[in-house]
Design a protein around this motif. Structure first.
Motif, PDB file in Angstrom:
ATOM      1  N   ALA A  92       1.004  -1.143  -0.058  1.00 43.03           N
ATOM      2  CA  ALA A  92       0.066  -0.047  -0.048  1.00 43.03           C
ATOM      3  C   ALA A  92       0.822   1.298   0.102  1.00 43.03           C
ATOM      4  O   ALA A  92       1.746   1.320   0.624  1.00 43.03           O
ATOM      5  CB  ALA A  92      -0.915   0.125   1.183  1.00 43.03           C
ATOM      6  N   PRO A  93       0.765   2.225  -0.854  1.00 40.84           N
ATOM      7  CA  PRO A  93       1.548   3.534  -0.992  1.00 40.84           C
ATOM      8  C   PRO A  93       1.198   4.352   0.007  1.00 40.84           C
ATOM      9  O   PRO A  93       0.026   4.361   0.667  1.00 40.84           O
ATOM     10  CB  PRO A  93       1.213   3.871  -2.192  1.00 40.84           C
ATOM     11  CG  PRO A  93      -0.248   3.553  -2.614  1.00 40.84           C
ATOM     12  CD  PRO A  93      -0.470   2.240  -1.963  1.00 40.84           C
ATOM     13  N   THR A  94       2.041   5.093   0.429  1.00 40.28           N
ATOM     14  CA  THR A  94       1.755   6.446   1.093  1.00 40.28           C
ATOM     15  C   THR A  94       0.841   7.413   0.347  1.00 40.28           C
ATOM     16  O   THR A  94       1.040   7.747  -0.720  1.00 40.28           O
ATOM     17  CB  THR A  94       2.938   7.181   1.607  1.00 40.28           C
ATOM     18  OG1 THR A  94       3.991   6.151   2.251  1.00 40.28           O
ATOM     19  CG2 THR A  94       2.966   8.381   2.400  1.00 40.28           C
ATOM     20  N   VAL A  95      -0.117   7.896   1.213  1.00 39.41           N
ATOM     21  CA  VAL A  95      -1.058   8.741   0.451  1.00 39.41           C
ATOM     22  C   VAL A  95      -0.897  10.389   0.921  1.00 39.41           C
ATOM     23  O   VAL A  95      -0.750  10.360   2.095  1.00 39.41           O
ATOM     24  CB  VAL A  95      -2.577   8.269   0.662  1.00 39.41           C
ATOM     25  CG1 VAL A  95      -3.400   9.403   0.207  1.00 39.41           C
ATOM     26  CG2 VAL A  95      -2.803   6.799   0.225  1.00 39.41           C
ATOM     27  N   ALA A 207       4.043   9.297  -7.470  1.00 36.73           N
ATOM     28  CA  ALA A 207       5.453   9.796  -7.592  1.00 36.73           C
ATOM     29  C   ALA A 207       6.421   9.216  -6.580  1.00 36.73           C
ATOM     30  O   ALA A 207       6.083   9.279  -5.417  1.00 36.73           O
ATOM     31  CB  ALA A 207       5.778  11.160  -8.066  1.00 36.73           C
ATOM     32  N   ASP A 208       7.406   8.704  -6.833  1.00 35.12           N
ATOM     33  CA  ASP A 208       8.270   8.002  -5.841  1.00 35.12           C
ATOM     34  C   ASP A 208       7.494   7.310  -4.866  1.00 35.12           C
ATOM     35  O   ASP A 208       7.829   7.522  -3.601  1.00 35.12           O
ATOM     36  CB  ASP A 208       8.890   9.243  -5.039  1.00 35.12           C
ATOM     37  CG  ASP A 208      10.114   8.796  -4.273  1.00 35.12           C
ATOM     38  OD1 ASP A 208      10.725   7.691  -4.420  1.00 35.12           O
ATOM     39  OD2 ASP A 208      10.470   9.758  -3.404  1.00 35.12           O
ATOM     40  N   GLY A 209       6.626   6.427  -5.154  1.00 36.55           N
ATOM     41  CA  GLY A 209       5.921   5.533  -4.376  1.00 36.55           C
ATOM     42  C   GLY A 209       4.902   6.217  -3.540  1.00 36.55           C
ATOM     43  O   GLY A 209       4.328   5.521  -2.475  1.00 36.55           O
ATOM     44  N   ARG A 210       4.495   7.423  -3.750  1.00 38.92           N
ATOM     45  CA  ARG A 210       3.429   8.092  -3.092  1.00 38.92           C
ATOM     46  C   ARG A 210       2.150   8.624  -3.996  1.00 38.92           C
ATOM     47  O   ARG A 210       2.248   8.965  -5.050  1.00 38.92           O
ATOM     48  CB  ARG A 210       3.991   9.518  -2.502  1.00 38.92           C
ATOM     49  CG  ARG A 210       5.160   8.984  -1.361  1.00 38.92           C
ATOM     50  CD  ARG A 210       5.674  10.248  -0.836  1.00 38.92           C
ATOM     51  NE  ARG A 210       6.661  10.078   0.314  1.00 38.92           N
ATOM     52  CZ  ARG A 210       7.692   9.221   0.194  1.00 38.92           C
ATOM     53  NH1 ARG A 210       8.461   8.837  -0.855  1.00 38.92           N
ATOM     54  NH2 ARG A 210       8.623   9.165   1.308  1.00 38.92           N
ATOM     55  N   ARG A 219     -10.333   9.919   3.108  1.00 40.23           N
ATOM     56  CA  ARG A 219      -9.169   9.205   3.788  1.00 40.23           C
ATOM     57  C   ARG A 219      -9.652   7.958   3.731  1.00 40.23           C
ATOM     58  O   ARG A 219      -8.768   6.993   4.528  1.00 40.23           O
ATOM     59  CB  ARG A 219      -8.823   9.867   5.161  1.00 40.23           C
ATOM     60  CG  ARG A 219      -8.276  11.489   5.074  1.00 40.23           C
ATOM     61  CD  ARG A 219      -7.981  11.700   6.357  1.00 40.23           C
ATOM     62  NE  ARG A 219      -7.394  13.047   6.198  1.00 40.23           N
ATOM     63  CZ  ARG A 219      -6.286  13.406   6.271  1.00 40.23           C
ATOM     64  NH1 ARG A 219      -5.299  12.437   6.533  1.00 40.23           N
ATOM     65  NH2 ARG A 219      -5.744  14.725   6.310  1.00 40.23           N
ATOM     66  N   LEU A 220     -10.632   7.148   3.073  1.00 47.66           N
ATOM     67  CA  LEU A 220     -10.798   5.941   3.125  1.00 47.66           C
ATOM     68  C   LEU A 220     -10.105   5.128   1.759  1.00 47.66           C
ATOM     69  O   LEU A 220     -10.470   4.808   0.481  1.00 47.66           O
ATOM     70  CB  LEU A 220     -12.268   5.894   2.798  1.00 47.66           C
ATOM     71  CG  LEU A 220     -13.198   6.226   3.784  1.00 47.66           C
ATOM     72  CD1 LEU A 220     -14.608   5.913   3.300  1.00 47.66           C
ATOM     73  CD2 LEU A 220     -12.994   5.348   5.168  1.00 47.66           C
ATOM     74  N   TRP A 221      -8.799   4.864   2.071  1.00 46.88           N
ATOM     75  CA  TRP A 221      -7.616   4.318   1.457  1.00 46.88           C
ATOM     76  C   TRP A 221      -7.516   2.909   1.892  1.00 46.88           C
ATOM     77  O   TRP A 221      -7.786   2.744   3.052  1.00 46.88           O
ATOM     78  CB  TRP A 221      -6.572   5.220   1.115  1.00 46.88           C
ATOM     79  CG  TRP A 221      -5.804   4.964  -0.017  1.00 46.88           C
ATOM     80  CD1 TRP A 221      -4.771   3.799  -0.176  1.00 46.88           C
ATOM     81  CD2 TRP A 221      -6.051   5.615  -1.142  1.00 46.88           C
ATOM     82  NE1 TRP A 221      -4.478   3.952  -1.565  1.00 46.88           N
ATOM     83  CE2 TRP A 221      -4.923   5.005  -2.089  1.00 46.88           C
ATOM     84  CE3 TRP A 221      -6.566   6.609  -1.665  1.00 46.88           C
ATOM     85  CZ2 TRP A 221      -4.953   5.261  -3.572  1.00 46.88           C
ATOM     86  CZ3 TRP A 221      -6.585   7.084  -3.124  1.00 46.88           C
ATOM     87  CH2 TRP A 221      -5.607   6.494  -3.910  1.00 46.88           C
ATOM     88  N   PRO A 222      -7.062   1.800   1.103  1.00 47.59           N
ATOM     89  CA  PRO A 222      -6.664   2.156  -0.397  1.00 47.59           C
ATOM     90  C   PRO A 222      -7.681   1.790  -1.250  1.00 47.59           C
ATOM     91  O   PRO A 222      -8.778   1.119  -1.246  1.00 47.59           O
ATOM     92  CB  PRO A 222      -5.620   0.987  -0.256  1.00 47.59           C
ATOM     93  CG  PRO A 222      -6.033   0.188   0.516  1.00 47.59           C
ATOM     94  CD  PRO A 222      -6.939   0.552   1.404  1.00 47.59           C
TER      95      PRO A 222
END
Length: 234
Positions: A92-95, A207-210, A219-222
């Protein structure tokens, strides 16, 4: 031949049909249909194996079997012999939310061009051809964007979008950012995906894993990434 893309996650599977631009979301039981063999005896055996597995959790075997058989028939009609492209699972990426970088003059100019191109493409062409154009843009020379580079382009696209009388939704905005970044010599990833609760499709850039520029109130990720366009044309 038009493409069919899929990704499987803990909540089920998401399919994107590029021929129509339509999404299909499958629950965890039906998601197993993506791996069904083609031959009828092997398919029947796979369905019975799934029935037994879900029956062990307390599900009604008859209902599971009937549901799987119907869903398999629906999936066969949807697929219609086309190849199915599976997205590669990843962490899961950083958001990130509101972009912090300030756009330079070059970013603003590229953003106007990128937004105009995105709006024209998405209104004039089917999504299949839009993806083809995006893949062609991935061949432009450039280097992977740093977060601040991509955020500057995103901020510039949003500023340009305030002059557009219509709505600039996530699909238009993300494609505009992808094209504008390419014009500035940077590569970002353009991602189309979906989520299950609440159900919905989404488009974004990375970009860059984000994941960049997401709505502060969402904020309901992912979301499950199904189709990613980047310099490797995956």
């Amino acid at each position: 031949m038009s493409e069919l893309h899929a990704a499987v996650g803990p909540s089920g599977a998401a399919l994107l049909d590029l021929a129509t631009g339509r999404w299909t979301l499958l629950d965890p039981i039906a998601a197993g249909l993506l791996q069904l063999p083609d031959s009828e005896p092997e398919r029947a055996a796979a369905i019975e194996e799934a029935v037994a597995r879900w029956a062990a959790t307390g599900a009604d075997p008859g209902q599971v079997r009937d549901g799987l058989i119907r869903a398999a028939a629906d999936f066969d009609r949807l697929r219609a012999g086309r190849p199915l492209h599976h997205a590669r699972p990843g962490p899961a990426p950083t958001v990130l939310f509101a972009p912090a970088a300030r756009p330079a003059l070059r970013d603003r100019a590229a953003a106007r061009i990128g937004l105009a191109a995105a709006l024209l493409l998405l209104r004039a062409l089917p999504i299949l051809h839009v993806v083809t154009v995006a893949r062609a843009a991935a061949l432009l020379p450039g280097r992977p964007a740093r977060v601040r580079d991509a955020e500057a382009v995103l901020a510039a696209v949003r500023a340009a979008g305030t002059w557009w009388p219509g709505r600039v939704a996530c699909l238009e905005e993300s494609l505009a950012c992808y094209l504008a970044a390419a014009l500035t010599g940077h590569r970002v990833r353009w991602v189309l995906g979906a989520r299950f609760v609440p159900r919905g499709a989404h488009a974004w850039i990375e970009a860059d894993g984000r994941v960049l520029g997401q709505d502060e109130h969402d904020r309901l990720w992912p979301y499950l990434p199904v189709l990613t366009i980047s310099h490797s044309n995956r």
